[in-house]
Design an enzyme around this catalytic site. Structure first.
Site, PDB file in Angstrom:
ATOM      1  N   ASP A 258       0.879  -1.158   0.000  1.00  0.00           N
ATOM      2  CA  ASP A 258       0.000   0.000   0.000  1.00  0.00           C
ATOM      3  C   ASP A 258       0.931   1.226   0.000  1.00  0.00           C
ATOM      4  O   ASP A 258       2.091   1.119   0.385  1.00  0.00           O
ATOM      5  CB  ASP A 258      -0.862  -0.042   1.278  1.00  0.00           C
TER       6      ASP A 258
ATOM      7  N   ASP B 278      -4.499   6.226  -4.404  1.00  0.00           N
ATOM      8  CA  ASP B 278      -4.124   7.591  -4.776  1.00  0.00           C
ATOM      9  C   ASP B 278      -4.084   7.776  -6.291  1.00  0.00           C
ATOM     10  O   ASP B 278      -4.216   6.835  -7.063  1.00  0.00           O
ATOM     11  CB  ASP B 278      -2.754   7.918  -4.153  1.00  0.00           C
TER      12      ASP B 278
END
Length: 1241
Positions: free
Chosen positions: A488, A741
């Site tokens: 992540d 993102d």
């Protein structure tokens, strides 16, 4: 026949199963009873271990409708069998929501108790018999319509729209209807029953391994071999006690975690006005509960219908950031959609989450409709996955069973050999039975599982010392095989929080220069800063601002003040309790503050700047934006503010307000790794009242807005990140990023941390779904290379698992990475399934990925034979952490319960530590397994040779070998710590592989050769005779034997004392030690054995002891071990045999296997991504002639053998594919996914 065919349960879901129906059969049961008596209960054990045999052996096939017993089998790769008993219950209706349908038909108002009682009375006249069964805490009910069993989740089963939840379910249920539904849904509790110690003990003891140990102990006791039997019983008791303690502790921990909120008192609505106090265990889907103002821990999943809640969802997501939940839409387009828990999670309160506080309309209550209860809730499903985990599928364990089967086969040969030999020599029947069964306990060592577990336990302890906690120890070995790790981004590779780098406002269609301080006087009262101050989900909890870290940074940068006023103060803002923000007092010039004439003006200025937040549309990851409706004090009209992903916000703004340089400016920031958020504003019509705003859909508000500018946030990479990723790359472990993102930000971070190196190109696969009769497409964008380097063509050697392939390719062609967004990933998996493995093979950046897509990606990577690790901070990563072979959570919150490993350090430095320990544990498992296999074979050879002369090893010889040598060595050889660095080679994953089989077989042949040699040689000695108590070979001169008349020794009934026995005892004892030292390898996965001082001390001590008693016999020890005195010359000969044996074993293992064969033939596990290293580091055998490796490869049939794992096979195919990767700006159409068509963009 149809009854022979299995039906599918939970089709398409993770726990999909096949089901068959059975009825008890009397004659089969009688036969099984007779068989159980005749076999001494062994048949019952077999049927217990194999549920399918148990059902088929006692029942006959029937239809599911008439079944009394069900046989279930999972459809995944494990194909697990379960049995379930069918129960019958009486109910007024067939389905839990039947009465609702009848009630609406009779046009009775919802909540009218008398009406529903009437319906129930009508039903009670024709009560239904409903068949159901329970499996893994889920009840399945028979459905005549589909002729299969089904389970009920909750209110979602009736496909109710959001508007209908308000209209039809907003008033609550009557007590009668609640009781009826409880028949189907059961009590609302996640019942983790802690089994009694007795139940756990019985389950543990009935393990096949312990039954085999019991058989061994009984057999040894029959032979009066009590000592080792006692030792095995002692080890088993400790093992069982430890196992029971661990299992019980885990059950208690889980029970305590769930029980903290399982039973609470709740207020339940009965009709429009009645409110009852009830226990949460009584709740059923459709009940309406009231959320108290001071909050509560949710006992169920419920959809919020009135009011707003601030919720801490750390139990589910791992993020302790409060989340704002708003009420379900009741009108407009959004309200027409069917309620879906995933889509409407911003309006859903989940079981186990903590409602911190509520916000409500004046005089109105905050209400929620119960949607799911018990194990159907999100929390319940998490607990179920912990209670009933899938078995860990690891090649080592499968191969271990195959290897044990081979040992059983060897034991079978010995068993037959012993019986035949004993019958030929007219041995008594009792002795034949005991000795033939003894061969089985010798060949399959009962201490094997304990010895194998020791290495894992030691690794677990070492991991704990470096702050890594493990709840699934068996997965430690899997970590040793990891060849790909997904990370992540936020909070894992980069710092958790974001820092505000600056703001860039937009005016008249162009950007102003960036400003670093949003609180400066020229900006503080601007629309841009007003948007920053209001467009968030912050709240005050106990006087402290709390909420999303990004929102906190953004709000604090403005310098504004947030207040949640009392009800008296809300008169100015209509009858609601809004959040109010106001600029700091110093925004009015200080000189004016002492002027009495300007003080009134100052107050009015501050009041004029005060803004009340009227309605909030929370951030949605699907929409990638959030918005608020606000009203400035004193103004008649309201304003809408929005923030979100720049591309999304710009698309919802008037085009003339978006600067022309928007795309270039955005790319400039994202390429540098900044996180960019765009702001927009819109003045709403003055006729809009507060009530109208509450019912408006967000689509009507979030459109036709004015673009305000950009907020630029900086997400710093953690100090450890780059070093760890470099270490993993050098260790031939692929790394990739999975983040929610922005794509360009993710690529920038990937470059900055070294995941994508400077000279490597990134290709963005931008996929679009089919639209207006046009097929789905993928456009391949080549990003600009920030550090373009012109390198000459070079040879890139792709080392594959089962062969070496060299190919001339340019650096440009070889060094590329794909980058994929979540939207593109969804399109590619649906419309381009053929391309998914190809993209997965070279993709390094996955951006804008939803939590379920992260899990899906892990599954895709596993499908092409990667051993996948996942490292996340627990937020949104739970599914992927659970699905990966090895999930490492950097969060110590409750969500880490789903992850096998949890690190107390909040950076990725734990990943190499875990892999190093995993590799060490895996190699230890191989070493111990090989050693225990050799131990059993060496002892088997000794016993078989001695059986040929009707002799055997003595009880104390067995005891010395089994305890003093084997147990001590097996438990100390596991203590080698992990090697200090990760090497590019991975340990083997299979016991059934060339090097391991070569190693074991050559050592077996060596031991056999030297035992047979010693056995035959001793019989050729001039002093040899059949040993009697009067024999004294120690004092032999020439060929004469001098009898010592003073020696008195009891007659040896078992014929233990003889020269062959003594010789084989000495030789075999040294063989155990030799193979232990040879198999206990250190570098490159473990520290060398000389650093393992308990092992070294044990070996030195045993070698010294054996040499002393062999060269300088001690009568007391000889008598205890039942060994006889032999001439000194023969002792020296035995020393020579032992030394030569050890030297041959060492040469075969170290020189031939490790140096020649492994490096020239068995070039395993080097992978596609092996880093470039100088040839000298790879091939120290460069001095060998070129024909040598080629000849050996041909000899071992390994020439050009295709790779066994799919990703290597795919890499090999793509080397020869001229069309891959697609050319810049090429477009691939779904109709012909294999041929990219060039199209200028």
């Amino acid at each position: 026949m149809k009854t022979r065919e299995g039906k599918i349960l939970n089709q398409g879901l993770e726990d999909e199963m096949e089901v068959w129906g059975y009825q008890p059969c009397l004659w089969k049961r009688i036969l099984v009873g007779v068989g159980a008596v005749c076999s001494g209960g062994l048949l019952l054990l077999l049927l217990y271990w194999l549920p399918e045999w148990g059902v088929k052996g006692t029942c006959t096939h029937t239809s599911l409708r008439d079944a009394h017993t069900l046989l279930l089998r999972t459809t995944d790769e494990f194909r697990q069998w379960f049995r379930a008993k069918v129960h019958v219950m009486s109910a007024p209706g067939r389905k839990p929501f039947d009465s609702l349908d009848l009630q609406s038909t009779a046009q009775l108002p919802n909540g009218d108790g008398d009406g529903i009682s009437a319906v129930h009375e009508e039903h009670h006249g024709k009560s239904c018999q409903i068949h159901f069964f329970t499996h893994h805490s889920t009840k399945y009910y028979w459905n005549d319509m589909i002729q299969n069993f089904e389970f009920y989740k909750g209110l979602e089963d009736v496909k109710v729209s959001c508007a209908n939840i308000h209209s039809d379910h907003g008033s609550g249920l009557s007590k009668t209807l609640q009781d009826y539904r409880r028949l189907f849904f059961g009590e609302n509790e996640i019942a983790v029953r802690v089994p009694s110690l007795f139940k756990l003990l019985i389950k543990e003891v009935l393990n096949p391994f312990y039954i085999f140990q019991l058989f061994s102990v009984i057999l040894w006791s029959a032979e009066d071999y009590y000592y080792y039997a006692t030792a095995i019983v002692f080890m088993s008791v400790i093992s069982i006690a430890t196992s029971l303690y661990t299992i019980k502790k885990q059950y208690v921990m889980l029970h305590d975690m769930v029980a903290t909120h399982s039973v609470v008192r709740v207020s339940v609505c009965r009709g429009d006005k009645d409110i009852d106090q009830a226990m949460s265990t009584d709740l059923v889907p459709g009940d309406v509960i009231i959320i108290p103002a001071n909050g509560m821990i949710m006992p169920c999943d419920a959809a919020l219908t009135h009011g707003t809640c601030i919720v801490n969802e750390s139990m589910l997501t791992g993020e302790s950031v409060p989340v704002t939940k708003t009420s379900l839409p009741s009108s407009g387009e959004d309200a027409a959609w069917s309620y879906d828990m995933e889509e409407h999670k911003r309006h859903t309160l989940f079981c186990g989450t903590h409602v911190i506080q509520t916000r409500f309309y004046a005089g109105e209550l905050v209400k929620a409709v119960v949607v799911r209860t018990g194990f159907s809730t999100e929390k319940g499903q998490l607990v179920r996955s912990i209670l009933y985990p899938k078995p860990t599928d690891f090649k080592l364990y499968r191969d271990a069973y195959l290897f044990l089967l081979c040992l059983v086969g060897v034991a079978g040969i010995g068993f037959i050999y012993t019986i035949v030999l004993s019958i030929m020599n007219k041995v008594p029947a009792k002795t034949i039975i005991i000795e033939s069964l003894d061969i089985i306990t010798i060949t399959v060592p009962p201490a094997l599982p304990a010895a194998m577990t020791a290495g894992i336990v030691y690794a677990q302890r070492r991991l704990k010392r470096v702050g890594i906690f493990c709840i699934s120890p068996q997965r430690i070995n899997m970590c040793g095989q990891l060849n790909l790790v997904c990370f992540d981004k936020t909070g894992t590779l980069t710092e958790d929080g974001l820092d505000l780098w600056g703001v860039q406002t937009a005016e008249d269609g162009s950007f102003s220069p960036p400003e670093s301080d949003a609180a400066k006087e020229s900006l503080v009262n601007s629309t841009f800063v007003a948007c920053m101050a209001t467009c968030h989900s912050l709240t005050k909890i106990e006087g402290e601002l709390s909420g999303d870290p990004l929102d906190l940074k953004m709000f604090n940068a403005t310098g504004w003040i947030l207040e949640e006023p009392t009800e008296e103060e809300t008169a100015l803002h209509n009858p609601i309790m809004p959040t109010v923000v106001r600029p700091p007092k110093h925004s009015v010039p200080e000189a004016n503050q002492n002027n009495p004439l300007t003080q009134n003006m100052e107050l009015s200025e501050i009041s004029a700047c005060e803004i009340g937040i009227v309605r909030q549309f929370p951030f949605s990851s699907a929409l990638q934006r959030m918005s608020v409706v606000v009203r400035r004090l004193g103004e008649r009209h309201m304003n809408a503010y929005m923030k979100g992903a720049p591309e999304v916000v710009a698309s919802l703004c008037k085009q003339h307000t978006v600067p022309e340089s928007f795309t270039e400016t955005l790319e400039t920031y994202t390429r540098q790794g900044f996180r960019v958020i765009a702001l927009a504003h819109r003045q709403l019509e003055s006729k809009l009242s507060w009530h109208k705003v509450q019912s408006l859909s967000r689509d009507l508000i979030e459109t036709n807005m004015d673009f305000l500018g950009l907020i630029i946030m900086q997400n710093k990479i953690k100090e450890e990140t780059a070093g760890v990723l470099c270490e993993l790359r050098q260790a031939n472990i692929r790394t990739l990023m999975v983040t929610g993102d922005n794509m360009l930000t993710a690529i920038s971070v990937a470059r900055d941390c070294g995941m994508v190196r400077a000279h490597e190109r990134v290709i963005i696969a931008d996929a679009a779904p089919p639209k207006d009769f046009h097929p789905a497409t993928i456009t391949w964008h080549y990003t600009e290379n920030p550090a373009q380097t012109n390198k000459d063509n070079e040879t890139v050697e792709i080392n594959l698992e089962d062969g070496i392939y060299d190919k001339q390719v340019t650096q440009q062609e070889q060094s590329y990475h794909f980058a994929v967004t979540g939207r593109a990933f969804a399109v590619i998996t649906e419309h381009f399934p053929e391309l998914v493995p190809k993209i997965a093979l070279r993709a390094s950046v996955f951006a804008r990925m939803a939590p379920d897509q992260k899990t899906q990606l892990v599954e895709v990577l596993q499908s092409i034979d990667y051993t996948v690790g996942m490292c996340g901070d627990g937020a949104n990563d739970c599914g992927a952490l659970k699905r990966a072979h090895s999930g490492i959570s950097l969060s110590e919150l409750e969500a880490s319960v789903a992850s096998p490993f949890t690190s107390s350090t909040s950076n990725i430095s734990c990943v190499p530590n875990l892999i190093r320990e995993g590799r060490a544990a895996l190699i230890t498992s191989f070493c111990v397994f090989k050693f225990m296999a050799l131990y059993s074979i060496i002892q088997y050879l000794s016993v078989t040779l001695l059986y040929s002369i009707l002799s055997n090893l003595g009880d104390f010889q067995f005891l010395f070998i089994d305890i003093a040598i084997i147990l001590i060595i097996a438990f100390t050889m596991s203590l080698n710590p992990a090697w200090k660095e990760l090497v590019w080679r991975r340990p083997p994953s299979s016991l059934i592989s060339g090097p391991l089989l070569f190693s074991v077989l050559t050592q077996i042949l060596t031991c056999l050769t030297f035992q047979v040699l010693a056995f035959l040689l001793v019989r050729q000695q001039s002093w040899y005779e059949t040993w009697t108590p009067q024999s004294d070979a120690c004092n032999v001169s020439g060929s004469s034997v001098v009898h010592n008349p003073n020696v008195t020794s009891p007659h040896d009934h078992k014929n233990i004392r003889n020269y062959e026995n003594t010789t084989l005892f000495y030789v075999s004892s040294f063989q155990y030690l030799a193979v232990a030292i040879i198999f206990s390898k250190g570098k490159p996965f473990r520290q060398p054995s000389y650093k393992n001082w308990p092992f070294m001390l044990s070996c030195i001590g045993l070698y010294t002891f054996l040499l002393l008693i062999m060269l300088y016999p001690v009568p007391a020890i000889d008598s205890f071990l039942e060994i006889v005195c032999v001439p000194h010359d023969w002792r020296v000969t035995l020393v020579i045999i032992v030394i030569v044996n050890a030297a041959v074993s060492f040469m075969l293992e170290i020189l031939i296997l490790d140096i020649i064969l492994r490096r020239l033939v068995f070039r395993c596990n080097q992978g596609v991504n092996r880093p470039t290293e100088p040839p000298s580091a790879d091939t120290p055998q460069m001095t060998n002639d070129r024909w040598s490796p080629a000849f050996l490869s041909w000899l071992f049939c390994r020439k050009n053998k295709p790779p066994r794992v799919r990703y290597m096979h795919l890499a090999l195919e793509l080397q020869d594919d001229a069309e891959w990767p697609p050319r810049p700006s090429a477009v691939t159409y779904a109709s012909d996914p294999q041929s990219p068509l060039s199209a200028p963009l």
